[in-house]
Design an enzyme around this catalytic site. Structure first.
Site, PDB file in Angstrom:
ATOM      1  N   TYR A  85     -41.117  21.243  19.044  1.00  0.00           N
ATOM      2  CA  TYR A  85     -39.850  21.098  18.317  1.00  0.00           C
ATOM      3  C   TYR A  85     -38.674  21.395  19.246  1.00  0.00           C
ATOM      4  O   TYR A  85     -37.678  20.700  19.271  1.00  0.00           O
ATOM      5  CB  TYR A  85     -39.809  22.044  17.118  1.00  0.00           C
ATOM      6  CG  TYR A  85     -38.655  21.740  16.193  1.00  0.00           C
ATOM      7  CD1 TYR A  85     -38.802  20.832  15.157  1.00  0.00           C
ATOM      8  CD2 TYR A  85     -37.415  22.337  16.383  1.00  0.00           C
ATOM      9  CE1 TYR A  85     -37.741  20.517  14.326  1.00  0.00           C
ATOM     10  CE2 TYR A  85     -36.347  22.035  15.555  1.00  0.00           C
ATOM     11  CZ  TYR A  85     -36.523  21.118  14.524  1.00  0.00           C
ATOM     12  OH  TYR A  85     -35.465  20.812  13.701  1.00  0.00           O
ATOM     13  N   PHE A 137     -17.837  -3.304  17.973  1.00  0.00           N
ATOM     14  CA  PHE A 137     -19.200  -3.642  17.597  1.00  0.00           C
ATOM     15  C   PHE A 137     -19.341  -3.267  16.124  1.00  0.00           C
ATOM     16  O   PHE A 137     -18.659  -2.357  15.655  1.00  0.00           O
ATOM     17  CB  PHE A 137     -20.222  -2.894  18.472  1.00  0.00           C
ATOM     18  CG  PHE A 137     -21.632  -3.271  18.126  1.00  0.00           C
ATOM     19  CD1 PHE A 137     -22.117  -4.528  18.450  1.00  0.00           C
ATOM     20  CD2 PHE A 137     -22.462  -2.393  17.435  1.00  0.00           C
ATOM     21  CE1 PHE A 137     -23.404  -4.899  18.092  1.00  0.00           C
ATOM     22  CE2 PHE A 137     -23.751  -2.764  17.077  1.00  0.00           C
ATOM     23  CZ  PHE A 137     -24.221  -4.026  17.403  1.00  0.00           C
ATOM     24  N   THR A 138     -20.215  -3.967  15.404  1.00  0.00           N
ATOM     25  CA  THR A 138     -20.266  -3.809  13.939  1.00  0.00           C
ATOM     26  C   THR A 138     -20.390  -2.347  13.496  1.00  0.00           C
ATOM     27  O   THR A 138     -19.556  -1.853  12.728  1.00  0.00           O
ATOM     28  CB  THR A 138     -21.455  -4.604  13.358  1.00  0.00           C
ATOM     29  OG1 THR A 138     -22.632  -4.254  14.097  1.00  0.00           O
ATOM     30  CG2 THR A 138     -21.224  -6.100  13.470  1.00  0.00           C
ATOM     31  N   ASP A 228     -19.205   2.739  25.727  1.00  0.00           N
ATOM     32  CA  ASP A 228     -20.412   2.350  24.993  1.00  0.00           C
ATOM     33  C   ASP A 228     -21.314   1.674  26.016  1.00  0.00           C
ATOM     34  O   ASP A 228     -21.054   0.554  26.460  1.00  0.00           O
ATOM     35  CB  ASP A 228     -20.062   1.405  23.845  1.00  0.00           C
ATOM     36  CG  ASP A 228     -21.289   0.999  23.025  1.00  0.00           C
ATOM     37  OD1 ASP A 228     -22.405   0.952  23.588  1.00  0.00           O
ATOM     38  OD2 ASP A 228     -21.142   0.728  21.818  1.00  0.00           O
ATOM     39  N   LYS A 271     -31.528  -0.652  23.400  1.00  0.00           N
ATOM     40  CA  LYS A 271     -31.091  -1.728  24.300  1.00  0.00           C
ATOM     41  C   LYS A 271     -31.379  -1.345  25.754  1.00  0.00           C
ATOM     42  O   LYS A 271     -31.971  -2.103  26.498  1.00  0.00           O
ATOM     43  CB  LYS A 271     -29.582  -2.002  24.175  1.00  0.00           C
ATOM     44  CG  LYS A 271     -29.002  -1.909  22.792  1.00  0.00           C
ATOM     45  CD  LYS A 271     -29.266  -3.130  21.959  1.00  0.00           C
ATOM     46  CE  LYS A 271     -28.846  -2.957  20.500  1.00  0.00           C
ATOM     47  NZ  LYS A 271     -27.440  -2.687  20.255  1.00  0.00           N
ATOM     48  N   ARG A 394     -23.387 -14.333  14.349  1.00  0.00           N
ATOM     49  CA  ARG A 394     -22.338 -13.413  14.766  1.00  0.00           C
ATOM     50  C   ARG A 394     -21.022 -14.131  14.531  1.00  0.00           C
ATOM     51  O   ARG A 394     -20.473 -14.788  15.392  1.00  0.00           O
ATOM     52  CB  ARG A 394     -22.476 -13.007  16.241  1.00  0.00           C
ATOM     53  CG  ARG A 394     -23.690 -12.168  16.558  1.00  0.00           C
ATOM     54  CD  ARG A 394     -23.538 -10.669  16.299  1.00  0.00           C
ATOM     55  NE  ARG A 394     -23.710 -10.210  14.938  1.00  0.00           N
ATOM     56  CZ  ARG A 394     -24.081  -8.968  14.612  1.00  0.00           C
ATOM     57  NH1 ARG A 394     -24.345  -8.081  15.542  1.00  0.00           N
ATOM     58  NH2 ARG A 394     -24.163  -8.594  13.360  1.00  0.00           N
ATOM     59  N   PHE A 460     -23.880  -8.401   6.433  1.00  0.00           N
ATOM     60  CA  PHE A 460     -24.765  -9.337   7.154  1.00  0.00           C
ATOM     61  C   PHE A 460     -26.216  -8.871   7.182  1.00  0.00           C
ATOM     62  O   PHE A 460     -27.124  -9.666   7.316  1.00  0.00           O
ATOM     63  CB  PHE A 460     -24.262  -9.562   8.591  1.00  0.00           C
ATOM     64  CG  PHE A 460     -24.238  -8.325   9.448  1.00  0.00           C
ATOM     65  CD1 PHE A 460     -23.128  -7.494   9.474  1.00  0.00           C
ATOM     66  CD2 PHE A 460     -25.334  -7.994  10.233  1.00  0.00           C
ATOM     67  CE1 PHE A 460     -23.113  -6.351  10.256  1.00  0.00           C
ATOM     68  CE2 PHE A 460     -25.330  -6.852  11.019  1.00  0.00           C
ATOM     69  CZ  PHE A 460     -24.210  -6.023  11.025  1.00  0.00           C
TER      70      PHE A 460
END
Ligand code: PLP
Length: 487
Positions: A85, A137-138, A228, A271, A394, A460
């Site tokens: 943990y 970005f969304t 980001d 990613k 998109r 979306f």
């Protein structure tokens, strides 16, 4: 413009094709179903490719998120994961990787990219603040707005031009950034955000020169630069390819400079390294301390942050692999090939080729479909019907409605065909291109879509649509007329 994705390989006949610099050792069987079943599947999925089931999909090009192929080293690292943990050795291996690859001292693990956005927005955004950025970005925008912030996109006009040869469409417009800061006052600016390989405008990179300029402005006003870094490896690759100063610089050093110019770096590990997870990194202890206490609250203890130790091990290995040219150039090389082949046929695609995917311009492809009837969503459905390949809308569906209930029409209507790293072969890519070409020749048959079920946020993902006429049936009829029983 050539990325020269798989350089230094050259071809005798001069036709440049991407070459897979890996071999396939574990495979997964795919199913290419008959067109009637594909038609039924998209109908059942509400003409929203998010709602398809992979049993009906041939090439899944929805996203690169969590779908990049793992390396043998990543998979084997999972076997020596240390279950604990707190204080897990797996965590310390990941921390060491982040220190080395991003050059960052303080690390906070999170379960995925948007979790980083949640805590960063909660801590640094006050009601009425603005956040200038190259592009939203969304999930980023949703978290910022929930916390009372306003997103300001300050890109150059070039950024949203479909056809361009600008090497860095992801750049922030420096003049506009200065105007925004003096207009609102620096105390209203929560921070400046730069997104590597800007996702929603076609995986377009920013240049190091641009980041250096942003840094200077931030310093002048005492502002924080937030990077980001979800697609940082590819952005670094494009800097090496397209920015003269860096043509002989190692990717490792480009990554380090990008992070060094930022105060806070966050990323989606789905990613960057193809494992679930994410992280927030900084060299600034104050920033770290402000964020730290929210991690156990929302994510998990500081040495796992909602990730499994196996994922953490694979992430550490994946981070080192991000500095390898022959690995991070793979996806851009295939995208460049696909974009080039479609351009040759006059099919509208976003240029120059970027990271993440090949982006087809749905408004150019389907000029007869009004933007209110969602051309990018329609094109995604049509391509699935004729190929079994799943892309992602998109465009306006990925946007929202204004206060009066009207659609906010997106700057671009794109069908994104993601090329997750090292997943698809060249012949699969050629199959995809063949079906796109057929669809383009038959584009008049494709009509629009309308919402039948619409969630209030991030519609979306779960929204359901229907075709405005029986065009999907007509399209399938034409396909059968041309291809017979063939898949
Ligand atoms: C995917 C992505 C995110 C969100 O990451 P998740 O891991 O999907 O939550 C944030 N920013 C960018 C640029 C992304 O591409």
């Amino acid at each position: 413009m050539k990325n020269n994705g798989t350089a230094p390989i050259r071809f005798f006949n001069g036709n440049h094709i991407p070459v897979e610099l890996h071999k396939v050792r574990i495979v997964q069987k795919l199913h290419l179903k008959p067109i009637d079943e594909r038609l039924a599947a998209i109908d059942e999925g509400g003409y929203n490719t998010f709602l398809l089931n992979t049993k009906d999909i041939f090439l899944d090009m929805l996203t690169d998120s969590g779908t990049n192929a793992m390396s043998d080293n990543q998979v084997s690292s999972m076997l020596h994961a240390d279950d604990a943990y707190s204080g897990s050795q797996s965590y310390y291996r990941m921390e060491a990787a982040l220190k080395e690859v991003f050059g960052m001292e303080y690390i906070l693990p999170v379960h995925q990219g948007r979790a980083a956005e949640n805590v960063i927005s909660k801590v640094f955004i006050k009601e009425g603040d603005i956040i200038p950025m190259n592009y939203h970005f969304t999930t980023t925008k949703a978290h910022m707005e929930i916390n009372g912030g306003k997103v300001l996109e300050i890109y150059r006009d070039e950024a949203i031009k479909i056809k361009s040869n600008h090497p860095f469409k992801g750049n922030i417009d420096i003049d506009k950034l200065n105007d925004v800061i003096s207009g609102y006052g620096a105390d209203k600016v929560a921070f400046i955000r730069l997104e590597a390989s800007t996702n929603l405008i076609g995986g377009q990179p920013f240049s190091m020169a641009n980041l250096r300029d942003v840094r200077k402005i931030a310093d002048r006003h005492g502002l924080m630069v937030v990077l980001d870094a979800s697609l940082i490896g590819e952005n670094a690759w494009f800097i090496k390819q397209r920015e003269e100063e860096f043509k002989n610089t190692h990717i490792k050093d480009i990554l380090l400079e990008m992070c060094d110019l930022s105060d806070l770096v966050y990323f989606s590990s789905r990613k960057v390294t193809s494992t679930r997870g994410g992280g927030i990194c900084t060299n600034n202890k104050d920033i770290y301390m402000k964020l730290r206490d929210l991690i156990p609250l929302y994510e998990g203890f500081l040495t796992y942050g909602g990730m499994s130790v196996r994922e953490i091990e694979a992430m550490a290995v994946g981070l080192y692999e991000t500095t390898d040219d022959t690995i991070i150039s793979q996806s851009p090389a295939f995208i460049e090939y696909a974009v080039g082949e479609l351009e040759k046929e006059g099919i509208p695609v976003v240029t120059p080729a970027g990271a993440l995917g090949c982006h087809v311009d749905a408004m150019g492809f389907l000029p007869h479909v009004r933007q209110e009837e969602y051309p990018a969503g329609a094109l995604a459905s049509a391509l699935f019907i004729v190929s079994g390949c799943r892309g992602m809308e998109r465009g306006t569906i990925s946007s929202e409605r204004d206060e009066t209930g009207k659609d906010i029409l997106a700057d671009m209507e794109l069908l994104r065909l993601a090329f997750p790293r090292r997943v698809f072969t060249l012949s699969q890519t050629m199959f995809l291109l063949d079906r796109i070409k057929w669809l383009y020749a038959n584009r008049d048959l494709v009509g629009g879509l309308k919402f039948v079920e619409e969630p209030p946020v991030l519609r979306f993902f779960m929204g359901r649509l229907a075709p405005v006429s029986d065009w999907p049936v007509k399209l399938a009829e034409k396909f059968r007329a041309d291809f017979g029983d063939s898949l």
